[in-house]
Design an enzyme around this catalytic site. Structure first.
Site, PDB file in Angstrom:
ATOM      1  N   ASP A 197     -11.581   1.206  -1.455  1.00  0.00           N
ATOM      2  CA  ASP A 197     -11.494   2.512  -0.926  1.00  0.00           C
ATOM      3  C   ASP A 197     -10.802   3.453  -1.662  1.00  0.00           C
ATOM      4  OD1 ASP A 197     -11.202   4.802   0.642  1.00  0.00           O
ATOM      5  OD2 ASP A 197      -9.315   3.885   2.036  1.00  0.00           O
ATOM      6  N   ASP A 206     -15.121   9.849  -1.695  1.00  0.00           N
ATOM      7  CA  ASP A 206     -14.360   8.832  -0.931  1.00  0.00           C
ATOM      8  C   ASP A 206     -15.313   7.625  -0.611  1.00  0.00           C
ATOM      9  OD1 ASP A 206     -12.790   7.414   0.608  1.00  0.00           O
ATOM     10  OD2 ASP A 206     -12.170   8.835   2.052  1.00  0.00           O
TER      11      ASP A 206
END
Length: 494
Positions: free
Chosen positions: A187, A372
């Protein structure tokens, strides 16, 4: 930043159906489409909208793992309750438990090398900044898991595509052979490494593989308690040190969190055992897993690249530490400087719908865009998403799909285009299918854009999130040597 929706984001107009694991999963997907429809309609027709993601300034912000019908009300209620509880609890037990809204380096014993990460405001000294440029110039591919002559690695981590909602790769934690492999989400919107612990008895942990410190001879205890605030729940755990391996990279005494408690339903439906944060260390004040790769001189170049493939399953998606596989892209990499070394944020000067400027971003007032990999959807500030959706008007059953416009993000003069097949989700009576089929229009039970409102407070907000909807179309290279993000069109779209 972790925002995972149970959505199948389709990249082509070809017809196919995904076999869902259970009837419950299919019903949940239909509920999500209904939620997206309701949210879009509410944005267009109402003058108020509850904000998502309220929290303390500087808090480590995650969003939700699974979207639910009442996500806005639940998040707001939970966050307000959590803030009051956190304030009271922090005063009561300031030195024994902490919320990640201030630098952890004040309370966690760091080595001199770890503290040195922050001396240059996130700009780390590269191992050799010229190697990648030289190899690219010679048209050589930076793709190997073998050890190089100088002792450095380039690691290739295969990623499994879970219905285009999350991309999972393997992380090895500890020395227990055969019991140390975990499925994790890498992430770029967060900065801590978290793995479910054997001590966790919550439903989500029980469904996951769990780390057992007793099985590992490389465990090194710190024992500091930590609480991580998500948009739809909270993780609690203990921060310690362990041996962590990623492909061929063997990292010694890396900080990680044993998750001992999960609060909220959001984590219970996930198909992962942990999260590896690859954002900037200034989010938390402690090194990320990538920082350990840099410190221990494992890489050719201090970059990592996501090549995400929209075909579900184990079908070619990968994360490469130390380089990129340029055979997976069309054209050249285009680089954009990081605006602020916290998130991987770049600045857009314009958002267009069709050929029309929305006025949301301008050269004088640019929009922060966070690239992201932990977010499934595209998100933006409520008022901006309202303006954007008013120009798209997604019909409930995709009746207007043939006339729907492209959405273009203009970043440093370069156009990044999402067509309707990139940002529209449909569900038919057969399951999850491609967006628009003339032969099956009467079978469509739901249609919605994959653009969702998310309001983050200053100092990091307001911002847009370019999640997997965007990254599956544009491969993303994250460069810590030069603090920039490279984007290139994915060759494997069709």
């Amino acid at each position: 930043m972790l925002l995972i929706a149970a959505l199948l984001l389709i990249g082509t107009a070809k017809h196919y159906t995904v076999e869902l694991k259970s009837r419950h999963t299919q019903e949940h997907l239909i509920e999500i489409v209904n939620l997206l429809q309701h949210s879009h309609a509410q944005l267009l027709e109402e003058s108020h909208y509850q904000k998502i993601g309220k929290g303390n300034e500087g808090a480590l912000q995650f969003e939700t793992v699974l979207l639910e019908k009442n996500i806005q009300k639940k998040n707001l209620k939970h966050q307000n309750h959590h803030n009051k509880k956190q304030e009271h609890h922090h005063k009561k037990s300031k030195h024994t438990n902490m919320v990640v809204n201030e630098s952890l380096m004040d309370v966690i014993p760091l080595t001199a090398e770890e503290k040195g990460i922050f001396e240059e405001s996130g700009a780390l000294a590269p191992v050799d900044i010229h190697i990648e440029q030289q190899m690219e110039h010679q048209n050589q591919k930076l793709l190997t898991t073998d050890r190089n002559q100088d002792g450095s690695y380039i690691a290739d981590v295969p990623l499994t595509n879970i219905a285009n909602t999350m991309f999972i790769g393997e992380l090895q934690v500890g020395s227990a052979q055969g019991r140390n492999a975990f499925d994790v989400i890498f992430d770029t919107g967060s900065a801590l490494t978290c793995v479910a612990s054997e001590q966790c008895k919550d439903i989500g942990c029980q469904k996951s593989k769990r780390y057992n410190r007793a099985d590992s001879q490389s465990f090194n205890e710190i024992g500091k308690s930590v609480e991580i605030v998500f948009g739809s729940g909270t993780l609690k755990g203990l921060i310690n040190r362990e041996r962590i391996r990623v492909d061929g990279l063997d990292l010694k005494d890396a900080l990680f969190i044993e998750v001992t408690q999960q609060i909220g339903d959001a984590f219970h439906e996930g198909e992962f055992d942990g999260i590896v944060g690859l954002g900037y260390p200034h989010m938390t004040g402690v090194p990320t897993l990538f920082d350990y790769m840099i410190q221990q001189h494992k890489l050719h170049s201090n970059v990592f690249t996501f090549h995400l493939n929209r075909a579900t399953g184990n079908s070619g998606s990968q994360l490469i530490f130390g380089g990129s596989d340029d055979s997976q892209i069309k054209g050249e990499w285009v680089y954009h400087n990081v605006h602020e070394q916290f998130y991987w944020s770049i600045m857009a000067e314009q958002i267009k719908v069709g050929n029309k400027d929305t006025g949301i971003c301008t050269h004088q007032h640019k929009c922060k865009m966070v690239v992201d990999t932990g977010t499934t959807l595209l998100t933006g500030p409520t008022k901006d998403v309202r303006a954007l959706l008013s120009m798209i008007r997604v019909e409930p059953k995709c009746q207007n799909y043939p006339t729907m416009p492209d959405i273009t993000f203009v970043i440093d003069g370069h156009d990044y285009v999402l067509s309707p097949k990139d940002y529209i989700l449909t569900i038919t009576q057969k399951g999850v299918e491609a967006p628009y089929q003339h032969s099956s229009m009467d079978q469509i039970v739901g249609c919605a854009g994959t653009i969702f409102p998310l309001d983050l407070p200053p100092k990091q907000g307001p911002l847009w999130i370019l999640g997997d909807v965007f990254i599956t179309k544009y491969s993303a290279k994250f460069d810590r040597d030069k603090n920039r993000v490279g984007l290139a069109l994915n060759k494997n779209l069709e």
